[in-house]
Scaffold this active site. Sequence first.
Site, PDB file in Angstrom:
ATOM      1  N   HIS A  73      -8.772   5.619  -3.363  1.00 46.58           N
ATOM      2  CA  HIS A  73      -7.993   6.859  -3.324  1.00 46.58           C
ATOM      3  C   HIS A  73      -6.496   6.525  -3.441  1.00 46.58           C
ATOM      4  O   HIS A  73      -6.021   5.578  -2.822  1.00 46.58           O
ATOM      5  CB  HIS A  73      -8.284   7.588  -2.013  1.00 46.58           C
ATOM      6  CG  HIS A  73      -7.897   9.031  -2.018  1.00 46.58           C
ATOM      7  ND1 HIS A  73      -6.590   9.453  -1.958  1.00 46.58           N
ATOM      8  CD2 HIS A  73      -8.661  10.154  -2.063  1.00 46.58           C
ATOM      9  CE1 HIS A  73      -6.559  10.781  -1.976  1.00 46.58           C
ATOM     10  NE2 HIS A  73      -7.789  11.226  -2.029  1.00 46.58           N
ATOM     11  N   GLY A  90      14.593   9.393   6.661  1.00 46.61           N
ATOM     12  CA  GLY A  90      14.328   7.964   6.675  1.00 46.61           C
ATOM     13  C   GLY A  90      15.110   7.226   5.604  1.00 46.61           C
ATOM     14  O   GLY A  90      15.875   7.811   4.822  1.00 46.61           O
ATOM     15  N   HIS A 131       9.546   0.702   3.719  1.00 46.39           N
ATOM     16  CA  HIS A 131       9.231  -0.001   4.964  1.00 46.39           C
ATOM     17  C   HIS A 131       8.489  -1.281   4.575  1.00 46.39           C
ATOM     18  O   HIS A 131       7.707  -1.267   3.629  1.00 46.39           O
ATOM     19  CB  HIS A 131       8.353   0.909   5.819  1.00 46.39           C
ATOM     20  CG  HIS A 131       8.031   0.356   7.178  1.00 46.39           C
ATOM     21  ND1 HIS A 131       7.069  -0.614   7.370  1.00 46.39           N
ATOM     22  CD2 HIS A 131       8.533   0.663   8.397  1.00 46.39           C
ATOM     23  CE1 HIS A 131       6.993  -0.897   8.660  1.00 46.39           C
ATOM     24  NE2 HIS A 131       7.869  -0.135   9.312  1.00 46.39           N
ATOM     25  N   THR A 146       5.936  -2.846   5.594  1.00 46.98           N
ATOM     26  CA  THR A 146       4.464  -2.833   5.566  1.00 46.98           C
ATOM     27  C   THR A 146       3.855  -1.445   5.489  1.00 46.98           C
ATOM     28  O   THR A 146       2.688  -1.301   5.148  1.00 46.98           O
ATOM     29  CB  THR A 146       3.887  -3.506   6.844  1.00 46.98           C
ATOM     30  OG1 THR A 146       4.437  -2.841   7.987  1.00 46.98           O
ATOM     31  CG2 THR A 146       4.224  -4.999   6.889  1.00 46.98           C
ATOM     32  N   ALA A 147       4.626  -0.393   5.816  1.00 45.54           N
ATOM     33  CA  ALA A 147       4.004   0.922   6.000  1.00 45.54           C
ATOM     34  C   ALA A 147       4.239   1.897   4.858  1.00 45.54           C
ATOM     35  O   ALA A 147       3.700   3.001   4.879  1.00 45.54           O
ATOM     36  CB  ALA A 147       4.478   1.546   7.304  1.00 45.54           C
TER      37      ALA A 147
END
Lengths: 297, 297
Positions: free
Chosen positions: A79, A160, A165, A167-168
């Site tokens: 997905h 933000g 980021h 890893t995210a």
Amino acid sequence: MAKLLECALNFSEGRREGVINDVAGAAQGVRVLDVSSDEDHNRTVLTFVGLPEAVAEAAFDVSAKAVELIDMNRHRGEHPRMGAVDVVPFVPVGEARMEEAIATARRVGQRLGEELGIPVYLYEEAATCPERRNLADVRRGQYEGLPEKLAAPEWKPDFGPDHPHPTAGATAVGARIYLVAYNVNLGTSQMEIAKAIARAVRARTGGLRNVKALGVTLKERNLVQVTMNVVDPFHTPLYRVMELVRTESARYGVPVVGSEIVGLVPLSVILDSVRYYLQLEDFGDDQVLEARLWGEQ
Amino acid sequence: MAKLLECALNFSEGRREGVINDVAGAAQGVRVLDVSSDEDHNRTVLTFVGLPEAVAEAAFDVSAKAVELIDMNRHRGEHPRMGAVDVVPFVPVGEARMEEAIATARRVGQRLGEELGIPVYLYEEAATCPERRNLADVRRGQYEGLPEKLAAPEWKPDFGPDHPHPTAGATAVGARIYLVAYNVNLGTSQMEIAKAIARAVRARTGGLRNVKALGVTLKERNLVQVTMNVVDPFHTPLYRVMELVRTESARYGVPVVGSEIVGLVPLSVILDSVRYYLQLEDFGDDQVLEARLWGEQ
């Protein structure tokens, strides 16, 4: 019914049970209605409901846990995804209105950006411009394309930092009416057929209004799937979607072998399809026994 | 859920609104879930639910009012009937068990017999012998055949006098599991076709188990109808009934033009048919949003 919000938070882990449980377990003070994980998609939809403030708090806590435990550099799945917390939609339920859901989306988006350092895009009813309404457009490029996307001025995030980021990844936070996640499994392993049927049924490329669709592979079952979001199931009922998939797949001599609704679905959406298939005249939502017994409490 | 009984009382008035309202209005201290009147049938199904004692009381009061206001000597209608109060079934709901429904049927039957002077036959789970289980057998001969029936030793009523009431006929009182009253309308005015299809689909004459069926005329619409009771919709789902009706009517080139569910239907019965038509895999009753919100209260 009270003013409730439902949140159908999608995070990018569908295989490791420990991680799924830890992330889902971070939802406190709300009623968790459903946890649906998909190994092929490597994705989980966590559905919870409650008063707006409690739902906002839980959405943040779940997101923080997902950011802590999921490394998108290692993530593979069928997905499309751009973040450890991929999508956080708020849906008005009961007597809540869309304004409440939009305000909540903005508040949670700001917290994810400021407290977790995640680039956040507001989408659907919470979108800050027309180009960001559609989730597919926001997510295009996926996780791997984020460095380039975030560098472009027209894709400066709503909250933000304007760099990924470590890893995210990034997160889409929004407000919308009830959406139904509906997947149809085809009796073939040929991905091209699933893609062709997705192209035929999705709104953008000539199919049904309110339908988003993709072709994906179900490796374990050696089948392909048309995975869909019906973004307004009240106007575009599930039976109409299914009948179009059947029509389009008949061209290839490929049968529909099964389908699934992911997460929860409002009763009226189910009843619209029953009314069609059983040719019911004048069947009221309130003719369902449990609806009458519970609704009047 | 508490131990509740549902009563789907059928009385023989479906045309005069004043009478219908007066009879239905006699149900006090219970939750009235539905009042469905049919002019062609000249019949009303009044559905109410509550604690067993309250339901028994309401069933008696409604019956007394029906006996007062309805003269069966003047009654004409498409649906077979033998009394002003024709059928009084009690159905266990929630945590109630069949024993509770049977005991209530006996108590109410006795009151109708002794206090209103109505001949009463206990049927289905409350029946006093196998020959009286089936409502069709109990009702055969209808109102006009009662003098002869009541004179026969094998049809001595379970309660009340063994001669007809001057105006109210006789009444069947019983206990059973949830039944679904399901009518299918055909695009023809030929009664013989409706009768043939009813013969094909009913259990007794070679059709589906758990299905009782009759052909009737809908004069106002110039159509015919297969009127059915699916006495165990949990084992014989509505889609199976509809598909057999469609199959049988195709032989005559007659389409199904509509259908109706009379009164209430349990959610699981609706979902069984949705699962079939949408080919749903693993769809739980608890994936319906309202079921999750209400069921946990």
